[in-house]
Write an enzyme that holds these catalytic residues in place. Structure first.
Site, PDB file in Angstrom:
ATOM      1  CE  LYS A  78      -3.972   1.982   2.552  1.00  0.00           C
ATOM      2  NZ  LYS A  78      -4.896   1.836   3.683  1.00  0.00           N
ATOM      3  CB  SER A 158      -8.273   3.840   2.601  1.00  0.00           C
ATOM      4  OG  SER A 158      -7.484   3.188   3.598  1.00  0.00           O
ATOM      5  CB  SER A 182      -8.888   1.152   5.538  1.00  0.00           C
ATOM      6  OG  SER A 182      -9.555   2.345   5.248  1.00  0.00           O
TER       7      SER A 182
HETATM    8  N1  GLN Z   1     -13.603   4.823   5.897  1.00  0.00           N
HETATM    9  C1  GLN Z   1     -13.017   5.296   7.115  1.00  0.00           C
HETATM   10  C2  GLN Z   1     -12.556   6.717   6.930  1.00  0.00           C
HETATM   11  O1  GLN Z   1     -12.740   7.219   5.888  1.00  0.00           O
HETATM   12  C3  GLN Z   1     -11.878   4.410   7.535  1.00  0.00           C
HETATM   13  C4  GLN Z   1     -10.681   4.564   6.719  1.00  0.00           C
HETATM   14  C5  GLN Z   1      -9.550   3.721   7.198  1.00  0.00           C
HETATM   15  O2  GLN Z   1      -9.744   2.739   7.903  1.00  0.00           O
HETATM   16  N2  GLN Z   1      -8.335   4.143   6.843  1.00  0.00           N
HETATM   17  O3  GLN Z   1     -12.039   7.315   7.814  1.00  0.00           O
END
Ligand code: GLN
Length: 491
Positions: A78, A158, A182
């Site tokens: 990532k 994400s 995410s």
């Molecule tokens: N969807 C959540 C956010 O936008 C979690 C994102 C994540 O876990 N990095 O904050």
């Protein structure tokens, strides 16, 4: 020869050990797959030269019997993980062409154990999102499609690049991060396995920070066993991250196949949402049945503060993000947009470098931390967080070994379909996953079935702190019962 890209990590490990193929062959097969799948936009940087050099070096080691536990296994990383001398952007314009002079602890442990880096994977900008649509490199495409439809679906976010690449057989596994869901949500959207370890299990050093008290790295892989194999290399204490915990890393793979007989599995009644699709409800019941058939005992539990988790998360996470992102000022990293004064340079750089969602979070974060509102919002959210954590503690104190929930409230949706008019619509994706981050617990998402349109759905298991092993044992029971799911190739 069988298609090398369809092997699991465990199978590839055996094949490499028995010299059925080399890491260079395995790596080349994946590099070719990546090239043929550029339309998925899963990779934001391919590193073929580095991959081949790493593969050759590890082949020489394997020949001498010196390969590590991940010897020769090609992985995707990532783009939130700093990789030495390899561009790392968090998929934000503001980092520009930032090339870190250091390697994150988690990735350095993967290379220590012999893994090969294929390249950097797409993600939502600074990991803010649930669909991988906020990346400055554009959205990632889910290799899954609804039956009989060409609609482009999101892979979740994400860690959308990680999930899409693993599902589409572009890499054997990937690193990911999870602040509110995410790892688990994109895993559920792509029929892959995602593990969010206990807070403190993996070092955060060298990972671009989003919300430091919630962020945790973990693997996305195609099987529960593969995710256990990756976890062993990723986990561990790191003196460079004071929140990483100094307890030994178990052999997670040994938990696979262990009996779950007599385990108490909690079914939280608050997770039964009004208007939840019948298919999700059915999957949940089915999953509970599989665990019961394996000898586990099901008990209804209550997590009464669940309904406050999402609102509290959207105070805590932006608050920490606004503080973490203060460092991107146009002076130290990447993009710089000049101005007539230093103040103007900061403003211009941040206005141009951050995307809409990141700007929204920075504004919310600075607001809830501001002098007049700190107690009303931030402090209150922290108190709610303590109550959420206590809900779980009470549950575990009654002898519950793990909690079973759906991973997401729906299957993958179309690009541009959600959150355009109201960002909360997107935030609701994490309704089942954020509580785990707020409480610092481990969670695993395992593919468990498909919806009526043929899209994958996942179940989540939540464990006691530092008891990822139980999640691997239970996760494998679900995997055995549900089977594995691979998207038909169309790209
Ligand atoms: N969807 C959540 C956010 O936008 C979690 C994102 C994540 O876990 N990095 O904050």
């Amino acid at each position: 020869m069988t298609d090398l890209t369809s092997l699991t990590i465990a199978e590839a490990r055996d094949g490499l050990a028995s010299k059925s193929f080399t890491s260079l062959e395995l790596t080349d097969a994946h590099l070719a797959a990546i090239e043929a799948a550029r339309s998925l936009n899963a990779f934001v940087l391919e590193t073929p030269d580095q991959a081949r050099a790493m593969a050759r070096a590890v082949d020489a080691k394997i020949a001498k019997g010196e390969g590590g536990p991940l010897a020769g296994i090609p992985l995707g990383i990532k783009d939130l993980f700093a990789t030495k001398d390899v561009r790392t952007t968090a998929c934000s314009k503001i980092l520009g062409n930032f090339v870190p002079p250091y390697e994150s602890t988690v990735t350095s442990q993967l290379w220590r154990d012999g893994a090969v880096m294929l390249g950097k994977l797409n993600n939502d900008e600074f990991a803010m999102g649930s669909s991988n649509e906020t990346s400055c490199f554009g959205p990632v495409v889910n290799p899954w499609r609804r039956e009989g439809s060409n609609t482009t679906l999101v892979p979740g976010g994400s860690s959308g690049g990680s999930a899409s690449a693993v599902a589409a057989l572009l890499c054997m596994g990937a690193t990911a991060t999870d602040t509110g869901g995410s790892i688990r949500q994109p895993a559920a959207f792509t029929a892959t396995v995602g593990v969010k370890p206990t807070y403190g299990r993996c070092s955060r050093w060298g990972i671009v920070a989003f919300a430091s008290s919630l962020d945790q790295a973990g693997p996305i892989a195609r099987t529960v066993r593969d995710s256990a194999i990756l976890m062993r290399s990723m986990a561990g204490h790191d003196p460079k991250d004071t929140t990483s915990v100094d307890i030994g890393v178990p052999d997670y793979e040994a938990a696979i196949g262990k009996s779950v007989k007599g385990m108490k599995i909690g079914i939280p009644k608050e997770y039964r949402l009004d208007g939840m699709p019948a298919e999700i409800e059915k999957l949940w019941t089915e999953g509970a049945g599989w665990l019961k058939a394996a000898g586990a005992e099901l008990v209804e539990v209550s997590l009464p503060h669940t309904k406050y988790a999402l609102p509290a998360y959207y105070i805590v996470a932006p608050a920490e993000a606004s503080s973490n992102l203060a460092r991107y000022d146009g002076v130290r990293y990447g993009l710089r947009v000049p101005g007539r004064s230093i103040g103007e340079l900061y403003e211009n750089t941040r206005a141009e470098g951050f995307g809409d969602e990141v700007r929204r979070r920075v504004m919310i974060g600075t607001y809830v931390l501001s002098a007049g509102y700190y107690d009303a919002y931030y402090l209150r959210a922290q108190k709610v967080r303590t109550l959420i954590k206590k809900d779980f503690e009470d549950c575990f104190a009654k002898g519950v070994n793990a909690i079973l929930t759906p991973a997401t409230p729906s299957a993958a949706f179309g690009v541009g379909e959600k959150g355009g008019a109201d960002p909360v619509e997107m935030y609701l994706n994490d309704i089942f996953t954020v509580t785990v981050n707020m409480a610092g617990l481990p969670g695993i998402a395992v593919p468990a079935g498909k919806d009526a349109q043929g899209l994958p759905l996942g179940l989540q298991l939540i464990g006691r702190p530092f008891d990822e092993e139980t999640l691997f044992s239970l996760g494998e029971v679900v995997e055995q019962a549900a089977g594995r799911f691979t998207p038909p190739r169309w790209w």
